[in-house]
Design an enzyme around this catalytic site. Structure first.
Site, short mmCIF file in Angstrom:
data_model
loop_
_atom_site.label_atom_id
_atom_site.label_comp_id
_atom_site.label_asym_id
_atom_site.label_seq_id
_atom_site.Cartn_x
_atom_site.Cartn_y
_atom_site.Cartn_z
N CYS A 1 0.84 -1.22 -0.08
CA CYS A 1 0.01 0.16 0.07
C CYS A 1 0.84 1.22 -0.05
CB CYS A 1 -1.02 -0.05 1.29
SG CYS A 1 -1.92 -1.50 1.41
N HIS B 1 -3.56 7.24 3.02
CA HIS B 1 -3.97 5.99 2.48
C HIS B 1 -5.45 5.59 3.09
CE1 HIS B 1 -4.17 1.96 1.38
NE2 HIS B 1 -3.56 1.47 2.35
N ASN C 1 -10.26 -0.17 0.45
CA ASN C 1 -8.80 0.25 0.35
C ASN C 1 -8.24 -0.28 -0.96
OD1 ASN C 1 -6.16 -0.24 0.73
ND2 ASN C 1 -6.23 -0.97 2.65
O1 UT7 Z 1 -3.67 -1.36 3.69
C1 UT7 Z 1 -3.46 -1.72 4.77
C2 UT7 Z 1 -4.51 -3.06 4.79
N1 UT7 Z 1 -5.11 -3.36 6.17
C3 UT7 Z 1 -5.48 -2.54 7.20
O2 UT7 Z 1 -5.61 -1.30 7.06
C4 UT7 Z 1 -6.28 -3.16 8.19
C5 UT7 Z 1 -6.35 -2.48 9.40
N2 UT7 Z 1 -7.05 -3.10 10.48
C6 UT7 Z 1 -8.20 -2.52 10.38
O3 UT7 Z 1 -8.96 -1.79 9.51
C7 UT7 Z 1 -9.43 -3.34 11.47
O4 UT7 Z 1 -8.56 -4.00 12.39
C8 UT7 Z 1 -10.26 -4.18 10.82
C9 UT7 Z 1 -11.64 -3.46 9.97
C10 UT7 Z 1 -9.62 -5.17 9.66
C11 UT7 Z 1 -11.14 -5.09 12.01
O5 UT7 Z 1 -11.74 -4.19 12.73
P1 UT7 Z 1 -11.78 -4.06 14.28
O6 UT7 Z 1 -12.39 -3.16 15.03
O7 UT7 Z 1 -9.96 -4.18 14.73
O8 UT7 Z 1 -12.14 -5.55 14.65
P2 UT7 Z 1 -11.37 -6.86 15.26
O9 UT7 Z 1 -10.47 -7.64 14.40
O10 UT7 Z 1 -11.15 -6.58 16.66
O11 UT7 Z 1 -12.78 -8.03 15.35
C12 UT7 Z 1 -13.98 -7.60 16.22
C13 UT7 Z 1 -14.88 -8.63 16.07
C14 UT7 Z 1 -14.22 -10.13 15.82
O12 UT7 Z 1 -15.11 -10.80 16.35
P3 UT7 Z 1 -15.14 -11.68 18.12
O13 UT7 Z 1 -13.75 -12.31 17.94
O14 UT7 Z 1 -15.14 -10.22 18.77
O15 UT7 Z 1 -16.27 -12.52 18.17
C15 UT7 Z 1 -14.32 -10.48 14.37
O16 UT7 Z 1 -14.42 -11.95 14.07
O17 UT7 Z 1 -15.50 -8.62 14.79
C16 UT7 Z 1 -15.24 -9.70 13.98
N3 UT7 Z 1 -15.23 -9.38 12.43
C17 UT7 Z 1 -16.57 -9.38 11.70
N4 UT7 Z 1 -17.85 -9.15 12.05
C18 UT7 Z 1 -18.73 -8.98 11.01
C19 UT7 Z 1 -14.26 -9.18 11.75
N5 UT7 Z 1 -14.60 -8.92 10.53
C20 UT7 Z 1 -16.05 -8.74 10.51
C21 UT7 Z 1 -16.91 -8.80 9.36
N6 UT7 Z 1 -18.30 -8.80 9.84
N7 UT7 Z 1 -16.55 -8.41 8.25
#
Ligand code: UT7
Length: 334
Positions: A114, A253, A283
């Site tokens: 990225c 970004h 993204n």
């Molecule tokens: O260019 C660089 C590329 N990558 C990035 O920039 C990614 C950076 N990270 C992020 O943007 C965030 O960490 C995410 C959007 C990927 C995830 O958001 P978060 O608030 O950090 O969520 P989390 O990973 O802490 O997950 C919270 C919950 C989990 O469930 P449990 O374990 O609490 O039951 C996940 O399994 O949300 C769940 N979850 C979802 N639920 C519904 C993860 N993805 C999804 C989804 N829909 N698509």
């Protein structure tokens, strides 16, 4: 007198097909509500079967060349930043070179995920300022929809396809005042496509285990991003002998609205000075910054004399930031 490199023209291209969040509700356990509140994304663009990264790159490049009033024969170098090249080789840049008829140009790709566009722009700046090349096409382009696991809700909802391009050349006023690049290979496993290279060549097993798709530790990337976006921007400002008060506009970004808001807060910038389009495109990795830059310019949000900060982060881990004193007049697109 030393030469100063700057941006002479911008362009972008987004595939026509739109996929909204509701589409994913049918594929996996997710919701429009979750995706919007946790990421800020509402929809993304996706290529069709016949569209490739070189196709998107070519469209964006032609628009940037038109904006800069540049003929194909005048292009000296083409750099494509991409994590989704058409093939491992030849480079996507060579395919663009043929498509646009840039018969006098050298061409190569860079792989910086990225952060790729800011790295590529930095390379171009050196070549212009040391008098090697006059006009350089820098392109950030991705077809990430082709490397997503549509059963993985933690990645499938985040990414989109698109391309942005700029022409870098000599400017009389302003230009690229500074660039700051960094990397930390300790974070190599946080964001990757593990197979298809020399470590894990394509095999039945790599395909069955979906190792040709994006694997990500979202939380680790998130924590890194929130820290590095502010830090890298401040470093680039320091190198330009400026401070955060001098920023007229921030082009970050486009990974997550919460990361963008945290970066703006660190720089004490109000969100009306920050370009956001991830609601429409998600993204787009190396394409995010140049597409946002092109749109902001077209919309008249960036004008001659403004101090613009570009900042990005991504797989590697890598990061980059740049301060540009904008050299061309807005509204060039008739
Ligand atoms: O260019 C660089 C590329 N990558 C990035 O920039 C990614 C950076 N990270 C992020 O943007 C965030 O960490 C995410 C959007 C990927 C995830 O958001 P978060 O608030 O950090 O969520 P989390 O990973 O802490 O997950 C919270 C919950 C989990 O469930 P449990 O374990 O609490 O039951 C996940 O399994 O949300 C769940 N979850 C979802 N639920 C519904 C993860 N993805 C999804 C989804 N829909 N698509």
């Amino acid at each position: 007198m030393n030469k100063k490199a700057g941006i002479l023209g911008t362009g972008s291209y987004l595939p026509k097909k739109i996929i909204d969040n509701f589409h994913f509700e049918k594929l996996m356990d997710t919701s429009d509500e979750w995706i919007k509140t946790r990421t800020g994304i509402s929809e993304r663009r996706v290529v069709d079967e016949n569209e490739t990264t070189s196709y998107l790159s070519t469209k964006a490049a032609l628009e940037a060349m038109k904006c800069a009033n540049l003929n194909p024969q005048e292009v000296d170098l083409i750099i494509v930043a991409t994590a989704t090249p058409d093939m491992i080789f030849p480079s996507t840049a060579c395919l663009v070179q043929e498509n646009i008829g840039a018969i006098n140009a050298a061409a190569f790709d860079i792989s910086v995920a990225c952060s790729g566009f800011i790295y590529a722009m930095t390379i171009a700046k050196q070549f212009v300022e040391n008098n090697t090349y006059k006009n350089i096409l820098v392109i950030g382009a991705e077809t990430l929809s082709k490397v997503l696991d549509y059963e993985d809700r933690t990645t499938a909802i985040l990414f989109g396809d698109g391309a942005g391009a700029v022409v870098i050349g000599e400017v009389n006023e302003g230009g690229i005042l500074s660039t700051h690049l960094g990397s930390d290979g300790k974070g190599k496993d946080f964001l990757s496509i593990p197979a298809g290279g020399s470590k894990l060549p394509a095999s039945k097993e790599t395909v069955e285990n979906k190792l040709h798709t994006i694997q990500m530790s979202g939380n680790d990337v998130y924590k890194f991003a929130v820290r590095i976006m502010g830090e890298a921007s401040l470093k680039a400002l320091e190198l330009a002998n400026l401070d955060a008060n001098s920023i007229d506009y921030l082009i970050p970004h486009q990974a997550n609205i919460r990361i963008i808001e945290a970066s703006a807060k660190r720089l004490k910038l109000s969100m009306d000075k920050v370009y956001v389009n991830l609601d429409k495109y998600g993204n787009m990795s190396a394409a995010s910054v140049p597409v946002a830059l092109d749109e902001a310019f077209k919309q008249g949000k960036i004008n001659k004399g403004d101090n613009i900060v570009l900042v990005g982060f991504g797989g590697g881990l890598t990061w980059g930031a740049s301060v540009i004193n904008w050299s061309i007049q807005g509204g060039k697109y008739e």
